[in-house]
Design an enzyme around this catalytic site. Structure first.
Site, PDB file in Angstrom:
ATOM      1  N   ARG A 175       0.816  -1.227   0.000  1.00  0.00           N
ATOM      2  CA  ARG A 175       0.000   0.000   0.000  1.00  0.00           C
ATOM      3  C   ARG A 175       0.846   1.271   0.000  1.00  0.00           C
ATOM      4  O   ARG A 175       0.497   2.276   0.621  1.00  0.00           O
ATOM      5  CB  ARG A 175      -0.964   0.044   1.196  1.00  0.00           C
ATOM      6  CG  ARG A 175      -2.055  -0.969   1.173  1.00  0.00           C
ATOM      7  CD  ARG A 175      -2.970  -0.868  -0.037  1.00  0.00           C
ATOM      8  NE  ARG A 175      -3.828  -2.031  -0.061  1.00  0.00           N
ATOM      9  CZ  ARG A 175      -3.461  -3.187  -0.602  1.00  0.00           C
ATOM     10  NH1 ARG A 175      -2.297  -3.312  -1.228  1.00  0.00           N
ATOM     11  NH2 ARG A 175      -4.265  -4.222  -0.585  1.00  0.00           N
ATOM     12  N   SER A 252     -10.458   0.674   3.377  1.00  0.00           N
ATOM     13  CA  SER A 252      -9.830   0.297   4.652  1.00  0.00           C
ATOM     14  C   SER A 252      -9.169   1.526   5.264  1.00  0.00           C
ATOM     15  O   SER A 252      -8.349   2.162   4.604  1.00  0.00           O
ATOM     16  CB  SER A 252      -8.763  -0.774   4.421  1.00  0.00           C
ATOM     17  OG  SER A 252      -9.364  -1.899   3.835  1.00  0.00           O
ATOM     18  N   GLU A 357      -4.416   4.208   6.147  1.00  0.00           N
ATOM     19  CA  GLU A 357      -4.093   3.945   4.740  1.00  0.00           C
ATOM     20  C   GLU A 357      -4.341   5.173   3.869  1.00  0.00           C
ATOM     21  O   GLU A 357      -3.531   5.485   3.001  1.00  0.00           O
ATOM     22  CB  GLU A 357      -4.920   2.753   4.246  1.00  0.00           C
ATOM     23  CG  GLU A 357      -4.630   2.407   2.808  1.00  0.00           C
ATOM     24  CD  GLU A 357      -5.479   1.253   2.294  1.00  0.00           C
ATOM     25  OE1 GLU A 357      -5.463   0.182   2.918  1.00  0.00           O
ATOM     26  OE2 GLU A 357      -6.143   1.439   1.261  1.00  0.00           O
TER      27      GLU A 357
HETATM   28  C1  LIG Z   1     -15.247   1.557  -0.859  1.00  0.00           C
HETATM   29  C2  LIG Z   1     -13.740   1.618  -1.096  1.00  0.00           C
HETATM   30  C3  LIG Z   1     -13.038   0.447  -1.344  1.00  0.00           C
HETATM   31  C4  LIG Z   1     -11.647   0.488  -1.558  1.00  0.00           C
HETATM   32  N1  LIG Z   1     -10.991  -0.681  -1.798  1.00  0.00           N
HETATM   33  C5  LIG Z   1      -9.659  -0.660  -2.013  1.00  0.00           C
HETATM   34  C6  LIG Z   1      -8.956  -1.871  -2.256  1.00  0.00           C
HETATM   35  O1  LIG Z   1      -9.533  -2.964  -2.305  1.00  0.00           O
HETATM   36  N2  LIG Z   1      -7.609  -1.807  -2.441  1.00  0.00           N
HETATM   37  C7  LIG Z   1      -6.940  -0.612  -2.429  1.00  0.00           C
HETATM   38  O2  LIG Z   1      -5.715  -0.634  -2.613  1.00  0.00           O
HETATM   39  N3  LIG Z   1      -7.586   0.541  -2.215  1.00  0.00           N
HETATM   40  C8  LIG Z   1      -8.913   0.556  -2.001  1.00  0.00           C
HETATM   41  N4  LIG Z   1      -9.581   1.731  -1.755  1.00  0.00           N
HETATM   42  C9  LIG Z   1      -8.829   2.989  -1.717  1.00  0.00           C
HETATM   43  C10 LIG Z   1      -8.856   3.766  -3.051  1.00  0.00           C
HETATM   44  O3  LIG Z   1      -9.989   3.457  -3.799  1.00  0.00           O
HETATM   45  C11 LIG Z   1      -7.625   3.514  -3.905  1.00  0.00           C
HETATM   46  O4  LIG Z   1      -6.461   3.839  -3.199  1.00  0.00           O
HETATM   47  C12 LIG Z   1      -7.673   4.332  -5.205  1.00  0.00           C
HETATM   48  O5  LIG Z   1      -6.607   3.970  -6.056  1.00  0.00           O
HETATM   49  C13 LIG Z   1      -7.622   5.837  -4.969  1.00  0.00           C
HETATM   50  O6  LIG Z   1      -7.899   6.457  -6.187  1.00  0.00           O
HETATM   51  P1  LIG Z   1      -8.455   7.920  -6.269  1.00  0.00           P
HETATM   52  O7  LIG Z   1      -8.423   8.328  -7.705  1.00  0.00           O
HETATM   53  O8  LIG Z   1      -9.754   8.038  -5.600  1.00  0.00           O
HETATM   54  O9  LIG Z   1      -7.347   8.718  -5.453  1.00  0.00           O
HETATM   55  P2  LIG Z   1      -7.539  10.017  -4.556  1.00  0.00           P
HETATM   56  O10 LIG Z   1      -8.224   9.641  -3.295  1.00  0.00           O
HETATM   57  O11 LIG Z   1      -8.149  11.108  -5.338  1.00  0.00           O
HETATM   58  O12 LIG Z   1      -6.025  10.375  -4.249  1.00  0.00           O
HETATM   59  C14 LIG Z   1      -5.265   9.558  -3.407  1.00  0.00           C
HETATM   60  C15 LIG Z   1      -3.831  10.099  -3.333  1.00  0.00           C
HETATM   61  O13 LIG Z   1      -3.198   9.949  -4.585  1.00  0.00           O
HETATM   62  C16 LIG Z   1      -2.807  11.219  -5.112  1.00  0.00           C
HETATM   63  N5  LIG Z   1      -3.082  11.186  -6.547  1.00  0.00           N
HETATM   64  C17 LIG Z   1      -4.254  10.872  -7.158  1.00  0.00           C
HETATM   65  N6  LIG Z   1      -4.092  10.878  -8.492  1.00  0.00           N
HETATM   66  C18 LIG Z   1      -2.806  11.209  -8.724  1.00  0.00           C
HETATM   67  C19 LIG Z   1      -2.025  11.388  -9.906  1.00  0.00           C
HETATM   68  N7  LIG Z   1      -2.558  11.229 -11.119  1.00  0.00           N
HETATM   69  N8  LIG Z   1      -0.738  11.741  -9.758  1.00  0.00           N
HETATM   70  C20 LIG Z   1      -0.171  11.918  -8.538  1.00  0.00           C
HETATM   71  N9  LIG Z   1      -0.851  11.770  -7.392  1.00  0.00           N
HETATM   72  C21 LIG Z   1      -2.154  11.410  -7.483  1.00  0.00           C
HETATM   73  C22 LIG Z   1      -3.661  12.240  -4.382  1.00  0.00           C
HETATM   74  O14 LIG Z   1      -3.013  13.497  -4.338  1.00  0.00           O
HETATM   75  C23 LIG Z   1      -3.778  11.613  -3.032  1.00  0.00           C
HETATM   76  O15 LIG Z   1      -2.620  11.875  -2.293  1.00  0.00           O
HETATM   77  C24 LIG Z   1     -10.968   1.726  -1.533  1.00  0.00           C
HETATM   78  C25 LIG Z   1     -11.693   2.891  -1.282  1.00  0.00           C
HETATM   79  C26 LIG Z   1     -13.064   2.848  -1.074  1.00  0.00           C
HETATM   80  C27 LIG Z   1     -13.828   4.117  -0.816  1.00  0.00           C
END
Ligand SMILES: Cc1cc2nc3c(=O)[nH]c(=O)nc-3n(C[C@H](O)[C@H](O)[C@H](O)COP(=O)(O)OP(=O)(O)OC[C@H]3O[C@@H](n4cnc5c(N)ncnc54)[C@H](O)[C@@H]3O)c2cc1C
Length: 365
Positions: A175, A252, A357
């Site tokens: 992670r 999580s 996380e």
């Molecule tokens: C219901 C639910 C279930 C989930 N299940 C999982 C799972 O099974 N496994 C898992 O690993 N995660 C899980 N997650 C967490 C999350 O979905 C992942 O980490 C996902 O990849 C985050 O993507 P996002 O676009 O929403 O990122 P954001 O929340 O928008 O950003 C997260 C971080 O990444 C940075 N960021 C985003 N895009 C970029 C980019 N293009 N360049 C540089 N930095 C960037 C942001 O600045 C921030 O620091 C879950 C979340 C939820 C709500």
């Protein structure tokens, strides 16, 4: 500077602009002064360059599913990645797939599985956008993005150069990556190595193998695996569903703690003293030591599913101990108070420190 097409959603120079709660899956987060939606990579780079040159502060936002934003919001610019593109090319028996950072992750997984491209099926149902997947090395059901990644196209914010970063450059771990929680780079896209035969990667996760009725190590049509993963995830409230508050979360909230080999016996003995039997403690080998189950520790420290805080405005999900949820009218302060209670409860009972996380922005545990 190049003029680029982008959609400026709001450029409120003073006062309150956008409420970031609208852009996070927790539905939490205060105002942002300026929100830019970049629908090309060039627009995104330009936005970052201006913010970095002027030193005005920048939050890169994907789907907001791994973010806890403080009630006071953020200063500076919020850049929402919305560049699009999915390109699949033949690479011998495999497929090389280029994805733009602003694509919705699960839409891409669904599309590729439907087109007979296997490899991503275990990562079905994860919210967010493509660009965030390398940031925390997303993983689920025995698969992590780091295993499939050929490279990520990254704008290096100190040199200003856009280059392809190999997995070794990204320093992946459980992670995490070298980009997580830093302002080092903007991910513009990823290139993945997948399968062209429509079959899954070998099934490693015992619960998934059981549901599929196969031995671990088997390959199964990717579409079947996707369906099984989505069903398992729905049962845990891990697929976004607007009407279900159990999914108003950041997934999580705590990572599974990894205990170094030198400490594991002491830690297990202490937990065993509390629960009466060390054999019952779930544990898994990890590269850096032994991984314990954060959900199990939380439950055994006295926080069952649905455990509520702040007068019921926040609670652990009723379906999954590890998800901290907004029941509809919570603030970030409410959520963090519950997170502190859980973290401190686990620490005082078992001597194990849980770490969040999601990224905490303008707020702290
Ligand atoms: C219901 C639910 C279930 C989930 N299940 C999982 C799972 O099974 N496994 C898992 O690993 N995660 C899980 N997650 C967490 C999350 O979905 C992942 O980490 C996902 O990849 C985050 O993507 P996002 O676009 O929403 O990122 P954001 O929340 O928008 O950003 C997260 C971080 O990444 C940075 N960021 C985003 N895009 C970029 C980019 N293009 N360049 C540089 N930095 C960037 C942001 O600045 C921030 O620091 C879950 C979340 C939820 C709500």
């Amino acid at each position: 500077m190049q003029t680029v097409p982008w959609g400026v959603v709001s450029t409120a120079g003073t006062g309150i602009g956008h409420h970031l709660a609208e852009y996070t899956t927790l539905r939490l987060g205060g105002p942002a002064m300026r929100l830019v939606v970049a629908d090309t990579a060039a627009a995104a780079v330009e936005t970052v360059t201006v913010a970095d040159t002027d030193n005005t502060g920048l939050l890169v936002l994907g789907g907001g599913s791994n973010l806890v934003i403080g009630d006071d919001g953020v200063a500076g610019t919020v850049l929402r990645m919305a560049n699009k593109g999915v390109e699949v090319s033949r690479d011998g028996e495999q497929a090389s797939v280029d994805l733009a950072a602003g694509e919705d992750w699960d839409d891409v997984v669904a599309r590729l599985v439907t087109e007979g491209v296997g490899g991503l099926e275990c990562l079905s149902g994860i919210p967010g956008r493509v660009g965030a997947t390398p940031i925390q090395n997303v993983g689920a059901y025995g698969c992590e993005i780091s295993e499939l990644l050929i490279s990520a196209r990254v704008h290096d914010r100190s040199s200003g150069r856009v280059t392809e970063w190999a997995p070794a450059d990204l320093g992946f771990s459980y992670r995490s990556s070298v980009l997580k929680g830093t302002a080092r780079g903007l991910v513009l896209g990823v290139r993945l190595r997948l399968r062209r035969d429509g079959m899954s990667m070998p099934i490693r996760y015992a619960e998934l193998a059981r549901v599929l009725g196969v031995e671990t190590g088997s390959r199964v049509p990717a579409a079947e695996v996707r369906a099984a993963v989505l069903e398992l995830r729905r049962g845990k409230g891990m697929v976004l569903e607007p009407s279900d508050h159990d999914t108003w979360s950041a997934g999580s909230f705590f990572t599974n703690p990894i205990v170094a080999d030198s400490e594991i016996e002491t830690v297990l003995a202490r937990i065993g003293d509390v629960v009466g039997d060390t054999a019952r403690i779930p544990r898994f080998p990890a590269t850096e030591g032994t991984k314990l189950s954060a959900a199990w520790l939380i439950e055994h420290a006295g926080f069952p599913k649905g455990y509520a805080g702040a007068g019921g405005r926040v609670s652990l999900s009723t379906k999954h101990t590890l998800a901290l949820t907004n029941r509809g009218s919570a603030s970030t302060a409410d959520l963090l108070a519950l997170a502190r209670e859980v973290r401190d409860g686990v620490s005082s009972r078992f001597g194990v420190t849980l770490h969040p996380e999601p990224l905490l922005l303008n707020c702290a545990l």
